[in-house]
Design a protein around this motif. Sequence first.
Motif, PDB file in Angstrom:
ATOM      1  N   MET A 235       0.836  -1.198   0.000  1.00 58.94           N
ATOM      2  CA  MET A 235       0.000   0.000   0.000  1.00 58.94           C
ATOM      3  C   MET A 235       0.877   1.256   0.000  1.00 58.94           C
ATOM      4  SD  MET A 235      -3.164   0.860   2.556  1.00 58.94           S
ATOM      5  CE  MET A 235      -4.162   2.327   2.346  1.00 58.94           C
ATOM      6  N   GLY A 236       1.963   1.212   0.762  1.00 61.33           N
ATOM      7  CA  GLY A 236       2.889   2.336   0.787  1.00 61.33           C
ATOM      8  C   GLY A 236       3.584   2.550  -0.550  1.00 61.33           C
ATOM      9  N   ILE A 237       3.953   1.459  -1.236  1.00 57.72           N
ATOM     10  CA  ILE A 237       4.556   1.576  -2.569  1.00 57.72           C
ATOM     11  C   ILE A 237       3.593   2.265  -3.526  1.00 57.72           C
ATOM     12  CG2 ILE A 237       5.309   0.243  -4.580  1.00 57.72           C
ATOM     13  CD1 ILE A 237       6.421  -1.826  -2.557  1.00 57.72           C
ATOM     14  N   GLY A 238       2.324   1.865  -3.473  1.00 56.74           N
ATOM     15  CA  GLY A 238       1.319   2.521  -4.308  1.00 56.74           C
ATOM     16  C   GLY A 238       1.188   3.990  -3.970  1.00 56.74           C
ATOM     17  N   SER A 239       1.265   4.322  -2.673  1.00 60.84           N
ATOM     18  CA  SER A 239       1.151   5.717  -2.256  1.00 60.84           C
ATOM     19  C   SER A 239       2.294   6.558  -2.812  1.00 60.84           C
ATOM     20  CB  SER A 239       1.140   5.814  -0.726  1.00 60.84           C
ATOM     21  OG  SER A 239       0.039   5.126  -0.192  1.00 60.84           O
ATOM     22  N   ILE A 240       3.495   6.002  -2.825  1.00 52.74           N
ATOM     23  CA  ILE A 240       4.632   6.724  -3.382  1.00 52.74           C
ATOM     24  C   ILE A 240       4.429   6.943  -4.882  1.00 52.74           C
ATOM     25  CG2 ILE A 240       7.104   6.555  -3.904  1.00 52.74           C
ATOM     26  CD1 ILE A 240       7.423   5.132  -1.219  1.00 52.74           C
ATOM     27  N   CYS A 241       3.933   5.926  -5.568  1.00 49.14           N
ATOM     28  CA  CYS A 241       3.666   6.066  -7.008  1.00 49.14           C
ATOM     29  C   CYS A 241       2.633   7.167  -7.257  1.00 49.14           C
ATOM     30  CB  CYS A 241       3.165   4.744  -7.579  1.00 49.14           C
ATOM     31  SG  CYS A 241       4.404   3.418  -7.590  1.00 49.14           S
ATOM     32  N   GLY A 242       1.572   7.203  -6.434  1.00 47.68           N
ATOM     33  CA  GLY A 242       0.556   8.241  -6.582  1.00 47.68           C
ATOM     34  C   GLY A 242       1.114   9.622  -6.313  1.00 47.68           C
ATOM     35  N   GLY A 267     -12.348   4.046  -4.535  1.00 50.72           N
ATOM     36  CA  GLY A 267     -13.494   3.240  -4.126  1.00 50.72           C
ATOM     37  C   GLY A 267     -13.491   1.865  -4.774  1.00 50.72           C
ATOM     38  N   ALA A 268     -13.141   1.820  -6.066  1.00 52.28           N
ATOM     39  CA  ALA A 268     -13.085   0.536  -6.763  1.00 52.28           C
ATOM     40  C   ALA A 268     -11.992  -0.358  -6.188  1.00 52.28           C
ATOM     41  CB  ALA A 268     -12.854   0.774  -8.258  1.00 52.28           C
ATOM     42  N   GLY A 269     -10.849   0.236  -5.830  1.00 53.79           N
ATOM     43  CA  GLY A 269      -9.753  -0.542  -5.261  1.00 53.79           C
ATOM     44  C   GLY A 269     -10.098  -1.118  -3.899  1.00 53.79           C
ATOM     45  N   ILE A 270     -10.761  -0.323  -3.056  1.00 55.95           N
ATOM     46  CA  ILE A 270     -11.157  -0.810  -1.727  1.00 55.95           C
ATOM     47  C   ILE A 270     -12.166  -1.946  -1.847  1.00 55.95           C
ATOM     48  CG2 ILE A 270     -12.402  -0.175   0.383  1.00 55.95           C
ATOM     49  CD1 ILE A 270     -11.091   2.588   0.177  1.00 55.95           C
ATOM     50  N   ALA A 271     -13.132  -1.787  -2.759  1.00 59.75           N
ATOM     51  CA  ALA A 271     -14.120  -2.848  -2.968  1.00 59.75           C
ATOM     52  C   ALA A 271     -13.443  -4.118  -3.482  1.00 59.75           C
ATOM     53  CB  ALA A 271     -15.190  -2.375  -3.955  1.00 59.75           C
ATOM     54  N   PHE A 273     -10.276  -5.070  -2.992  1.00 61.54           N
ATOM     55  CA  PHE A 273      -9.503  -5.692  -1.916  1.00 61.54           C
ATOM     56  C   PHE A 273     -10.410  -6.423  -0.931  1.00 61.54           C
ATOM     57  CE2 PHE A 273      -7.996  -5.396   2.483  1.00 61.54           C
ATOM     58  CZ  PHE A 273      -6.820  -6.128   2.395  1.00 61.54           C
ATOM     59  N   SER A 274     -11.548  -5.842  -0.617  1.00 62.35           N
ATOM     60  CA  SER A 274     -12.416  -6.419   0.410  1.00 62.35           C
ATOM     61  C   SER A 274     -12.939  -7.803   0.027  1.00 62.35           C
ATOM     62  CB  SER A 274     -13.585  -5.472   0.701  1.00 62.35           C
ATOM     63  OG  SER A 274     -14.428  -5.369  -0.431  1.00 62.35           O
ATOM     64  N   PHE A 275     -13.097  -8.039  -1.274  1.00 65.70           N
ATOM     65  CA  PHE A 275     -13.643  -9.330  -1.708  1.00 65.70           C
ATOM     66  C   PHE A 275     -12.587 -10.268  -2.266  1.00 65.70           C
ATOM     67  CE2 PHE A 275     -17.381  -6.461  -2.004  1.00 65.70           C
ATOM     68  CZ  PHE A 275     -18.159  -7.078  -1.047  1.00 65.70           C
ATOM     69  N   SER A 276     -11.315  -9.865  -2.228  1.00 66.89           N
ATOM     70  CA  SER A 276     -10.236 -10.728  -2.706  1.00 66.89           C
ATOM     71  C   SER A 276      -9.925 -11.803  -1.664  1.00 66.89           C
ATOM     72  CB  SER A 276      -8.983  -9.895  -2.972  1.00 66.89           C
ATOM     73  OG  SER A 276      -7.865 -10.739  -3.186  1.00 66.89           O
ATOM     74  N   ARG A 277      -9.715 -13.018  -2.142  1.00 69.54           N
ATOM     75  CA  ARG A 277      -9.308 -14.118  -1.263  1.00 69.54           C
ATOM     76  C   ARG A 277      -7.962 -14.689  -1.695  1.00 69.54           C
ATOM     77  NH1 ARG A 277     -12.460 -11.700   0.795  1.00 69.54           N
ATOM     78  NH2 ARG A 277     -14.386 -12.276   1.868  1.00 69.54           N
ATOM     79  N   LEU A 278      -7.325 -14.052  -2.661  1.00 69.81           N
ATOM     80  CA  LEU A 278      -6.012 -14.457  -3.141  1.00 69.81           C
ATOM     81  C   LEU A 278      -4.996 -13.408  -2.702  1.00 69.81           C
ATOM     82  CD1 LEU A 278      -6.978 -15.537  -6.772  1.00 69.81           C
ATOM     83  CD2 LEU A 278      -6.593 -17.039  -4.804  1.00 69.81           C
ATOM     84  N   LEU A 279      -3.961 -13.829  -2.002  1.00 69.10           N
ATOM     85  CA  LEU A 279      -2.996 -12.885  -1.460  1.00 69.10           C
ATOM     86  C   LEU A 279      -2.301 -12.054  -2.539  1.00 69.10           C
ATOM     87  CD1 LEU A 279      -2.078 -11.967   1.298  1.00 69.10           C
ATOM     88  CD2 LEU A 279      -0.258 -13.682   1.223  1.00 69.10           C
ATOM     89  N   PRO A 280      -1.856 -12.645  -3.657  1.00 67.03           N
ATOM     90  CA  PRO A 280      -1.237 -11.816  -4.711  1.00 67.03           C
ATOM     91  C   PRO A 280      -2.188 -10.758  -5.260  1.00 67.03           C
ATOM     92  CG  PRO A 280      -0.704 -14.122  -5.065  1.00 67.03           C
ATOM     93  CD  PRO A 280      -1.739 -14.085  -3.989  1.00 67.03           C
ATOM     94  N   LEU A 281      -3.458 -11.115  -5.420  1.00 70.13           N
ATOM     95  CA  LEU A 281      -4.438 -10.138  -5.892  1.00 70.13           C
ATOM     96  C   LEU A 281      -4.626  -9.025  -4.865  1.00 70.13           C
ATOM     97  CD1 LEU A 281      -6.558  -9.187  -7.930  1.00 70.13           C
ATOM     98  CD2 LEU A 281      -8.215 -10.718  -6.813  1.00 70.13           C
ATOM     99  N   SER A 282      -4.617  -9.387  -3.591  1.00 69.83           N
ATOM    100  CA  SER A 282      -4.751  -8.379  -2.532  1.00 69.83           C
ATOM    101  C   SER A 282      -3.559  -7.427  -2.538  1.00 69.83           C
ATOM    102  CB  SER A 282      -4.877  -9.058  -1.165  1.00 69.83           C
ATOM    103  OG  SER A 282      -6.068  -9.812  -1.082  1.00 69.83           O
ATOM    104  N   ALA A 284      -1.838  -6.589  -5.172  1.00 77.04           N
ATOM    105  CA  ALA A 284      -2.024  -5.713  -6.336  1.00 77.04           C
ATOM    106  C   ALA A 284      -3.091  -4.650  -6.060  1.00 77.04           C
ATOM    107  CB  ALA A 284      -2.408  -6.551  -7.557  1.00 77.04           C
ATOM    108  N   MET A 285      -4.175  -5.054  -5.397  1.00 75.45           N
ATOM    109  CA  MET A 285      -5.241  -4.102  -5.117  1.00 75.45           C
ATOM    110  C   MET A 285      -4.760  -3.024  -4.147  1.00 75.45           C
ATOM    111  SD  MET A 285      -7.586  -5.068  -7.073  1.00 75.45           S
ATOM    112  CE  MET A 285      -8.676  -3.753  -6.589  1.00 75.45           C
ATOM    113  N   LEU A 286      -3.890  -3.385  -3.197  1.00 76.32           N
ATOM    114  CA  LEU A 286      -3.395  -2.392  -2.244  1.00 76.32           C
ATOM    115  C   LEU A 286      -2.433  -1.400  -2.909  1.00 76.32           C
ATOM    116  CD1 LEU A 286      -2.903  -4.335   1.108  1.00 76.32           C
ATOM    117  CD2 LEU A 286      -4.598  -2.598   0.552  1.00 76.32           C
ATOM    118  N   VAL A 287      -1.676  -1.835  -3.902  1.00 72.25           N
ATOM    119  CA  VAL A 287      -0.862  -0.891  -4.672  1.00 72.25           C
ATOM    120  C   VAL A 287      -1.767   0.118  -5.369  1.00 72.25           C
ATOM    121  CG1 VAL A 287       0.719  -0.641  -6.629  1.00 72.25           C
ATOM    122  CG2 VAL A 287       1.051  -2.504  -5.002  1.00 72.25           C
TER     123      VAL A 287
END
Length: 372
Positions: A235-242, A267-271, A273-282, A284-287
């Motif tokens: 999530m922090g890496i994504g924040s730096i990119c933003g 909003g789309a990213g939070i939604a 992440f909330s329904f992801s059950r795969l760690l790699p996908l989570s 990616a969503m946090l980035v």
Amino acid sequence: MQIVAQSWLIYRMSHSAFLLALDQFLGGIPIFLFSLIGGVVADRRERRKILLVSQYIQMASAATLTVLVATGWIHVWHILCLSFISGLAQAFGGPAYQALIPTLVEREDMPNAIALNSIQFNMAVTVGPALAGLALAKLGEKWCFGLNALSFLAPVISLSIISSRFVPAVTTESIFSSLKQGLKFVRKQNSMEALTILAFCMTALSMPMRTYIPVFVKDIFHRGPETYGNLLSFMGIGSICGSLMVAGRGNIHNKGRIALIMLICLGAGIAGFSFSRLLPLSYAMLVFVGASMMAVFATVTSLVQLITTNEMRGRVMSVYNCAFRGGMPMGNLLSGWLVPMFTAPVVLGVNGFLLILVAVYFLLVQRRVAAL
């Protein structure tokens, strides 16, 4: 590091999602209650000195946690009380900090300065959780708190060597009268009113996601503190990119419209992440969440700074800070009540969709932000 260790320690000791939210509430509610007074103080006192006092108090809180954990005397109520004390220090330090930035750079460089300031903050968000994950696994929580206490030496030294000084005008007005002037300024600026409401909505709906990451780690992914640190690091890496994206674009036009588009992405990213059950996908969503969150936060903050005059900056930024930071405890308190009934994924998913609706409303119906 303290955010990671504190949340993990509370959840380990209590296994209570409500206490996780209560800790965030107590850390944020002083900002909501006292930021307006903090803004008046920032316009009447030397801002650098206010910041120094704030840093000393937060350092003392982290040091106290270190001693309590090291001696085994720690209880959840200790953590909650120290969160409130740190929040109280931030209530006065926050407006002074935000009002100090424009005195260090030229007006046309302000969006870049705010974005670059976000980068240094999110470097800590990136490196801190990774170190916290290692420290939690190998050494325990006390090292996270102790290292955090030592980290306050850096801003203390930096503030001590800054040559820029804010010399406030002498006034005999009461604090209440000065506060009323700041509120009147915000009300006269229609766009400021809209930005303040938007700030409250976006933090109230987005920040609970970070609060409940420990719940996802333990109850959904069945992992430990290393995974918790990794999630926050992504999530922090994504924040730096933003932040780099905002800084690279410079003083662009249509900032309001861009901020609302990025809010839809958030909003789309939070939604997602909330329904992801795969760690790699989570991961990616946090980035994606981190990038869009920092882009919208930095853009909205720069809009507020550009609208505000210097003599009103402390008070106006305190109103904005009250809404921006006040949304965090309110959102966490509400989610803390809802999560035990509906589960964390459902509550965070609804928050994501509500963020999209808020952005669409300001984009298509109430266009004061979109027109900036």
